[in-house]
Motif scaffolding. Structure first.
Motif, PDB file in Angstrom:
ATOM      1  N   ILE A   1     -23.229 -52.378 -56.507  1.00 32.67           N
ATOM      2  CA  ILE A   1     -23.644 -51.155 -57.208  1.00 32.67           C
ATOM      3  C   ILE A   1     -22.438 -50.256 -57.454  1.00 32.67           C
ATOM      4  O   ILE A   1     -22.321 -49.642 -58.515  1.00 32.67           O
ATOM      5  CB  ILE A   1     -24.763 -50.436 -56.434  1.00 32.67           C
ATOM      6  CG1 ILE A   1     -26.041 -51.276 -56.519  1.00 32.67           C
ATOM      7  CG2 ILE A   1     -24.991 -49.025 -56.974  1.00 32.67           C
ATOM      8  CD1 ILE A   1     -27.215 -50.750 -55.745  1.00 32.67           C
TER       9      ILE A   1
ATOM     10  N   TYR B   1     -27.764 -41.135 -56.867  1.00 26.15           N
ATOM     11  CA  TYR B   1     -27.642 -41.047 -58.326  1.00 26.15           C
ATOM     12  C   TYR B   1     -27.855 -39.608 -58.790  1.00 26.15           C
ATOM     13  O   TYR B   1     -28.678 -38.874 -58.226  1.00 26.15           O
ATOM     14  CB  TYR B   1     -28.747 -41.848 -59.020  1.00 26.15           C
ATOM     15  CG  TYR B   1     -28.768 -43.317 -58.766  1.00 26.15           C
ATOM     16  CD1 TYR B   1     -28.127 -44.198 -59.626  1.00 26.15           C
ATOM     17  CD2 TYR B   1     -29.470 -43.843 -57.686  1.00 26.15           C
ATOM     18  CE1 TYR B   1     -28.181 -45.570 -59.416  1.00 26.15           C
ATOM     19  CE2 TYR B   1     -29.526 -45.211 -57.464  1.00 26.15           C
ATOM     20  CZ  TYR B   1     -28.879 -46.072 -58.332  1.00 26.15           C
ATOM     21  OH  TYR B   1     -28.939 -47.427 -58.116  1.00 26.15           O
TER      22      TYR B   1
ATOM     23  N   VAL C   1     -24.106 -43.220 -60.701  1.00 24.85           N
ATOM     24  CA  VAL C   1     -23.990 -43.428 -59.259  1.00 24.85           C
ATOM     25  C   VAL C   1     -22.862 -42.548 -58.729  1.00 24.85           C
ATOM     26  O   VAL C   1     -21.785 -42.498 -59.318  1.00 24.85           O
ATOM     27  CB  VAL C   1     -23.659 -44.908 -58.939  1.00 24.85           C
ATOM     28  CG1 VAL C   1     -23.430 -45.108 -57.457  1.00 24.85           C
ATOM     29  CG2 VAL C   1     -24.746 -45.824 -59.452  1.00 24.85           C
TER      30      VAL C   1
ATOM     31  N   THR D   1     -28.116 -45.634 -52.126  1.00 26.39           N
ATOM     32  CA  THR D   1     -27.365 -45.321 -53.330  1.00 26.39           C
ATOM     33  C   THR D   1     -27.819 -43.957 -53.812  1.00 26.39           C
ATOM     34  O   THR D   1     -29.024 -43.691 -53.902  1.00 26.39           O
ATOM     35  CB  THR D   1     -27.597 -46.373 -54.436  1.00 26.39           C
ATOM     36  OG1 THR D   1     -27.208 -47.655 -53.929  1.00 26.39           O
ATOM     37  CG2 THR D   1     -26.771 -46.057 -55.683  1.00 26.39           C
TER      38      THR D   1
ATOM     39  N   THR E   1     -22.637 -45.013 -52.610  1.00 25.38           N
ATOM     40  CA  THR E   1     -23.455 -46.162 -52.250  1.00 25.38           C
ATOM     41  C   THR E   1     -22.816 -46.918 -51.095  1.00 25.38           C
ATOM     42  O   THR E   1     -21.597 -46.831 -50.884  1.00 25.38           O
ATOM     43  CB  THR E   1     -23.662 -47.115 -53.446  1.00 25.38           C
ATOM     44  OG1 THR E   1     -24.575 -48.157 -53.074  1.00 25.38           O
ATOM     45  CG2 THR E   1     -22.356 -47.722 -53.930  1.00 25.38           C
TER      46      THR E   1
END
Length: 108
Positions: A22, A8, A14, A6, A17
């Motif tokens: 998520i 970020y 985010v 993932t 991913t």
């Protein structure tokens, strides 16, 4: 090796991913995307680590290069010099953004 990851921004947003939950929680879910581990080709030289036919940003490559076994997890932080620099990446990542990736090796 197969990995889950993932990406970020440092504000917690985010932007990419392999994990459906998520993606949904982060507001980036797309029903046209397949949420499954990504296949990565490792190499002794980090600059030669690839994900399918895609090239990877340097910070992600360096983080992967330090990982070795199934189940290993890492959180990798890096400055924009190792990411998308002054260009950013579309609407998801502004120019000069430091990034964080959470990575797990899930299959050899």
């Amino acid at each position: 090796r197969d990995i889950n990851y993932t990406g970020y921004q440092l504000n917690g947003q985010v932007f990419d991913t392999t994990l459906e939950k998520i993606a949904k929680d982060g507001g980036i879910y797309s029903s046209s995307k397949s949420y499954e581990p990504a296949s990565v080709t490792f190499a002794s030289d980090y600059t030669k680590i690839t994900m399918g036919s895609s090239s990877l940003i340097t910070g992600f490559q360096v983080g992967l290069h330090k990982m070795h076994w199934i189940g290993q997890k890492a959180t990798v932080y890096f400055t924009s010099d190792y990411g998308y620099s002054s260009s950013g990446s579309g609407d998801a990542i502004p120019a000069y953004s430091p990034l964080r990736f959470e990575i797990e090796i899930v299959k050899e």
